[in-house]
Design an enzyme around this catalytic site. Structure first.
Site, mmCIF file in Angstrom:
data_model
loop_
_atom_site.group_PDB
_atom_site.id
_atom_site.type_symbol
_atom_site.label_atom_id
_atom_site.label_comp_id
_atom_site.label_asym_id
_atom_site.label_seq_id
_atom_site.Cartn_x
_atom_site.Cartn_y
_atom_site.Cartn_z
ATOM 1 N N HIS A 144 -2.126 7.553 10.556
ATOM 2 C CA HIS A 144 -1.532 7.069 11.805
ATOM 3 C C HIS A 144 -0.494 5.996 11.520
ATOM 4 C CE1 HIS A 144 -4.694 3.991 11.326
ATOM 5 N NE2 HIS A 144 -4.058 3.257 12.222
ATOM 6 N N HIS A 159 1.599 2.466 13.427
ATOM 7 C CA HIS A 159 1.791 1.502 14.501
ATOM 8 C C HIS A 159 3.207 0.973 14.351
ATOM 9 C CE1 HIS A 159 -2.476 1.303 15.463
ATOM 10 N NE2 HIS A 159 -2.748 1.070 14.188
ATOM 11 N N TYR A 187 3.969 0.545 2.641
ATOM 12 C CA TYR A 187 4.630 1.290 3.718
ATOM 13 C C TYR A 187 4.692 0.461 4.993
ATOM 14 C CZ TYR A 187 3.095 4.700 0.308
ATOM 15 O OH TYR A 187 2.839 5.359 -0.869
#
Length: 167
Positions: free
Chosen positions: A59, A61, A135
């Site tokens: 996922h 954000h 990342y």
């Protein structure tokens, strides 16, 4: 069938959570080059400012600010998802259909959400300190002097919105 209605604010700043369909996958980090290229392509056609972004295995954000005359973040997410999916051979069900969005209300809300973005890999046990996760736009913000390199070094002392160096 429910009719989902999203808030629209031209030029707004938004927090997003976007999940893979398979929450056990590492597809995003395994294909980081393709994901980054997909984001760049969409950003060229449909500009937005990246305030903060973290890419985890399953996922993401992020916090974006849209141009002053634009409120269509859904178009951007559709394009990012589609472009990334096309870059993978044979994968058709990559993403969860929906994503979570939150319109940032003020500076305190903004800071709490950016901090949440950056602390996420620690929260998920992927690293011990924020700066270890590769990342993340956290590294850009350290270079720009917005965060110290050792920010949130002691996670047990972390509070959303807090920026003490080393803990």
């Amino acid at each position: 069938m429910s009719n989902y209605c999203r808030m629209r604010v031209a030029g707004g700043t938004w927090f997003f959570t976007v999940n893979l369909h398979d929450r056990q996958s590492d597809l995003l980090t395994r294909n980081i080059v393709e994901l980054r290229q997909s984001i760049r392509k969409v950003k060229q056609r449909h500009p937005f400012e990246i305030n903060a972004w973290i890419i985890l295995p399953d996922h993401m954000h992020c916090v974006w600010t849209l141009p002053a005359n634009d409120s269509n973040y859904s178009q951007r997410w559709r394009a990012i998802k589609k472009t990334f999916t096309k870059s993978l051979s044979g994968n058709t069900t990559v993403w969860q259909k929906r994503f979570w969005e939150h319109c940032i209300r003020d500076e305190r809300d903004y800071q709490a959400h950016v901090d949440y973005v950056y602390i996420n890999p620690v929260k998920h046990g992927l690293v011990k300190i924020v700066g270890e996760w590769p990342y993340s736009s956290f590294h850009r913000d350290v270079r720009n002097g917005l965060y110290p390199a050792d920010w949130a070094g002691k996670v047990e002392a972390f509070q959303a919105g807090e920026r003490k160096a080393g803990g």
